[in-house]
Design a protein around this motif. Structure first.
Motif, short mmCIF file in Angstrom:
data_model
loop_
_atom_site.label_atom_id
_atom_site.label_comp_id
_atom_site.label_asym_id
_atom_site.label_seq_id
_atom_site.Cartn_x
_atom_site.Cartn_y
_atom_site.Cartn_z
N SER A 53 -15.76 9.26 8.24
CA SER A 53 -15.11 7.96 8.41
C SER A 53 -13.96 7.77 7.43
O SER A 53 -13.22 6.79 7.51
CB SER A 53 -16.13 6.84 8.19
N ASP A 54 -13.79 8.71 6.49
CA ASP A 54 -12.73 8.60 5.50
C ASP A 54 -11.45 9.19 6.05
O ASP A 54 -11.16 10.37 5.90
CB ASP A 54 -13.14 9.34 4.23
N HIS A 55 -10.66 8.35 6.74
CA HIS A 55 -9.45 8.85 7.37
C HIS A 55 -8.34 9.10 6.36
O HIS A 55 -7.29 9.64 6.70
CB HIS A 55 -8.96 7.88 8.45
N TRP A 56 -8.56 8.75 5.09
CA TRP A 56 -7.56 9.00 4.06
C TRP A 56 -7.69 10.39 3.46
O TRP A 56 -6.70 11.05 3.17
CB TRP A 56 -7.67 7.95 2.94
N GLY B 106 -0.60 8.86 5.03
CA GLY B 106 -1.70 9.78 4.81
C GLY B 106 -2.98 9.49 5.55
O GLY B 106 -3.80 10.38 5.72
N GLY B 107 -3.19 8.27 6.01
CA GLY B 107 -4.44 7.95 6.69
C GLY B 107 -4.32 7.86 8.19
O GLY B 107 -5.32 7.66 8.88
N SER C 169 1.06 16.19 16.81
CA SER C 169 0.88 16.96 15.58
C SER C 169 1.49 16.28 14.36
O SER C 169 1.40 16.81 13.25
CB SER C 169 1.53 18.34 15.74
N THR C 170 2.04 15.09 14.54
CA THR C 170 2.84 14.46 13.49
C THR C 170 2.02 13.50 12.64
O THR C 170 1.45 12.54 13.16
CB THR C 170 4.02 13.69 14.12
N PRO C 171 1.97 13.73 11.32
CA PRO C 171 1.26 12.80 10.44
C PRO C 171 2.10 11.56 10.16
O PRO C 171 3.32 11.58 10.25
CB PRO C 171 1.06 13.62 9.16
#
Length: 276
Positions: A107-110, A242-243, A236-238
């Protein structure tokens, strides 16, 4: 003599496992699909085109095998809640960039999804069986397909295929098969309706179908939402924070595809491509 020579060549090709069926030459989709790729060409920039895979990506955790859905309209649905390293069936909703850890449900999407690992690094059993043969489109490339290529607004629209709701994307050089219709820029799934047989004709002409496979979020019950109502697909792009990561979604008003950033922990559909 010519006939004898052709028979001899076909016999040799069969020995090494290559088809000599004349129907394959007349139907490029049939031969291309066996290698996992559909035959329609889609522009992703002013200079590049891709082929789409024959279906959404699927994974079997217990065997660590990857495959494409056998039909473009296939979706797994609620049983995606069973995602685990030992699960013996298939899943098709993945956290972002989990090509090296497809059962990640943190659950930690960061912190749990720090970098993108493309699912295409893996050998895909009905996609040529070679590593690094496929890739995920970037946010910009997906956006180009939907909005920036020539006649983009005429090359997509909602549809129902075999009773499954989703989004149709048409290749750059599209010609609708005889006796079939496609109406773009509409806001419901009841106008473009295709049987399995009719869709086979659309597919052979290069059409791509993205099923509304729903999405999985991390909750105490690991629920899957909106199956058959919403489609959510990764890029594919962040995102710089960061989260989150780029992707798009569609629902009943499918002529308005929504591009945006999604929690990396979300389980979303993946559709891979090959560069031309």
């Amino acid at each position: 003599m010519k006939k004898f020579f052709n028979v001899l060549i076909c016999g040799l090709l069969m020995i090494i496992g290559t088809s000599c069926n004349s129907n394959d030459a007349n139907n490029p989709s049939s031969s291309a699909k066996r290698n996992g790729a559909l035959n329609g060409a889609f522009s992703i920039s002013n200079t590049k085109q891709v082929h789409f895979s024959m279906g959404n990506l699927q994974y079997q955790p217990s065997s660590k095998k990857w495959r494409f859905a056998e039909n473009q309209y296939d979706k797994i649905g609620k049983t995606n809640i069973n995602i685990s390293a030992s699960y013996k069936d298939w899943i098709d909703l993945f956290g972002w960039g989990t090509g090296n850890n497809p059962t990640n449900t943190s659950s930690d999407h960061w912190k749990a999804y720090p970098t993108f690992t493309d699912w295409g690094i893996n050998p895909i059993i009905n996609g040529g069986k070679n590593a690094n043969a496929w890739r995920t489109l970037s946010y910009e490339e997906w956006y180009y397909i939907f909005y920036n290529r020539i006649n983009a607004n005429k090359l997509l629209g909602p549809a129902s295929v075999n009773g499954i709701h989703g989004l149709v994307l048409l290749p750059d050089n599209w010609s609708t098969p005889v006796d079939l219709n496609f109406i773009a820029d509409i806001d419901n799934w009841t106008i473009n309706e295709y049987t399995v047989s009719q869709w086979s004709q659309m597919e052979s002409a290069g059409a791509v179908f993205l099923p509304a496979a729903g999405y999985r979020d991390f909750t105490p019950d690991m629920k899957v939402y909106s199956i058959g109502v919403v489609g959510e697909y990764w890029s594919s792009t962040p995102d710089g924070s960061g989260g989150y990561a780029g992707g798009f979604s569609f629902s009943y008003d499918t002529n308005r595809v929504r591009f945006g950033d999604y929690y990396r922990r979300a389980g979303q559909s993946v559709r891979l491509v090959q560069d031309l």
